[in-house]
Scaffold this motif. Structure first.
Motif, PDB file in Angstrom:
ATOM      1  N   UNK A 138       0.840  -1.200   0.000  1.00 24.75           N
ATOM      2  CA  UNK A 138       0.000   0.000   0.000  1.00 24.75           C
ATOM      3  C   UNK A 138       0.879   1.256   0.000  1.00 24.75           C
ATOM      4  N   UNK A 139       1.999   1.182   0.756  1.00 24.53           N
ATOM      5  CA  UNK A 139       2.915   2.317   0.818  1.00 24.53           C
ATOM      6  C   UNK A 139       3.456   2.682  -0.554  1.00 24.53           C
ATOM      7  N   UNK A 140       3.830   1.646  -1.327  1.00 21.95           N
ATOM      8  CA  UNK A 140       4.360   1.892  -2.672  1.00 21.95           C
ATOM      9  C   UNK A 140       3.282   2.527  -3.552  1.00 21.95           C
ATOM     10  N   UNK A 141       2.045   2.069  -3.407  1.00 17.47           N
ATOM     11  CA  UNK A 141       0.947   2.667  -4.182  1.00 17.47           C
ATOM     12  C   UNK A 141       0.779   4.141  -3.821  1.00 17.47           C
ATOM     13  N   UNK A 142       0.774   4.415  -2.514  1.00 15.74           N
ATOM     14  CA  UNK A 142       0.518   5.782  -2.054  1.00 15.74           C
ATOM     15  C   UNK A 142       1.652   6.718  -2.490  1.00 15.74           C
TER      16      UNK A 142
END
Ligand SMILES: [Zn+2]
Ligand SMILES: [Zn+2]
Ligand SMILES: [Zn+2]
Length: 307
Positions: A138-142
């Motif tokens: 999720x961090x990479x997406x954000x």
């Protein structure tokens, strides 16, 4: 043991009454709760060497429909999942998939977040269920997906906007103070997986993501926590540019972390590309062999036949 289904030839059924027959499909046995099993009493095929059963299309459609009507949403979680192979989903000799059981309900309920895949990625990408892997996905997406609307302050666990998913964290006392999530007051998270804020905040090469919910120094105690990767944005939108500078130490990421997150993002895109090439994304379903039933909630699940 899973039985495959294929169309019959005249050798299988000389009278031509049955149009489907079973065969033993390679692969492991599956476990399934008894309530999802429907015992059948089918005709046995003529072969004495490798016995098989004979079926007719309307009967199989009715069975698939019966099974799916009996299911509750929770049952979907316990259904074994089969890989897409040449044998399954069952298909006609020349390709179209058959005996797909699906529900009538579509639209809004389908947007419900499926905890096993990422809601920010289109098409949906399955996520490893361990907390550090979820956080870094999720961090990479954000951080890196230009399609993600960062102004909504997406949750680092489920990706829902902060309006829907509100984390509350509690500051612990003491010199080595760390935060922990107050699960009693946290609401709306579609993936409420317990994790250690303290451990997640410690950068390591194998686990570079430090996106955790933080207490915003300028919000009131009633306001929800702000995820670290959203904090800069949050300070700028909700507070001031001056606040962005003043609290830079809270949101600034180390060069190593930025590099690590870019690596995760790049590796994922690479594996996604090979995935789409291999697997056909859409199932072409034969309308003559489809059962649609009103299920309690969303479902789209092809049914294997069990013995
Ligand atoms: Zn994603
Ligand atoms: Zn969430
Ligand atoms: Zn704030």
């Amino acid at each position: 043991k899973v039985l495959g289904l294929r169309e019959t030839t005249l050798d299988d059924d000389s009278k031509g009454i049955h149009d489907w027959r079973t065969y033993s499909m390679p692969g492991d046995s599956l476990n399934i709760p008894g309530r999802l099993v429907e015992p059948l009493n089918p005709e046995v095929g003529p072969s004495t060497v490798k016995p098989f059963y004979l079926f007719q299309t309307p009967f199989l459609i009715a069975q698939a429909s019966l099974l799916i009507q009996r299911m509750a949403t929770a049952d979907l979680k316990v259904l074994p999942k089969l890989k897409w192979t040449l044998e399954f989903p069952y298909h006609e000799q020349w390709g179209k998939a058959v005996f797909l059981a699906q529900t009538e309900v579509q639209g809004e309920e389908l947007t419900e977040v499926d905890a096993s895949s990422c809601s920010l990625c289109v098409p949906a990408v399955p996520i490893d269920p361990s907390p550090p892997r979820i956080l870094e996905h999720m961090g990479a997406d954000i951080l890196l997906d230009s399609k993600v609307d960062r102004s909504t302050e997406p949750c680092g666990m489920c990706g829902l906007p902060a309006q829907q998913c509100r984390y509350v964290v509690v500051k612990e006392r003491g010199s080595k103070a760390s935060n922990h999530v107050d699960w009693k007051r946290t609401v709306g998270c579609a993936r409420p997986v317990n994790f250690s804020c303290k451990r997640a905040l410690e950068y390591s090469d194998s686990s570079p993501c430090t996106n955790v919910p933080l207490v915003c120094p300028l919000c009131t105690t009633d306001d929800p926590a702000v995820w670290r990767y959203n904090l800069r944005n949050h300070l700028e939108q909700k507070h001031s540019t001056e606040a962005v500078i003043r609290y830079a130490s809270l949101w600034t990421l180390s060069e190593d972390e930025v590099a690590g997150m870019k690596r995760i993002w790049r590796d994922r895109r690479r594996s996604k590309a090979t995935y789409t090439k291999k697997a056909p994304v859409l199932l072409t379903v034969s309308d003559a062999h489809r059962s649609i039933a009103p299920l309690h909630r969303y479902a789209r699940s092809p049914f294997p036949v069990f013995r």
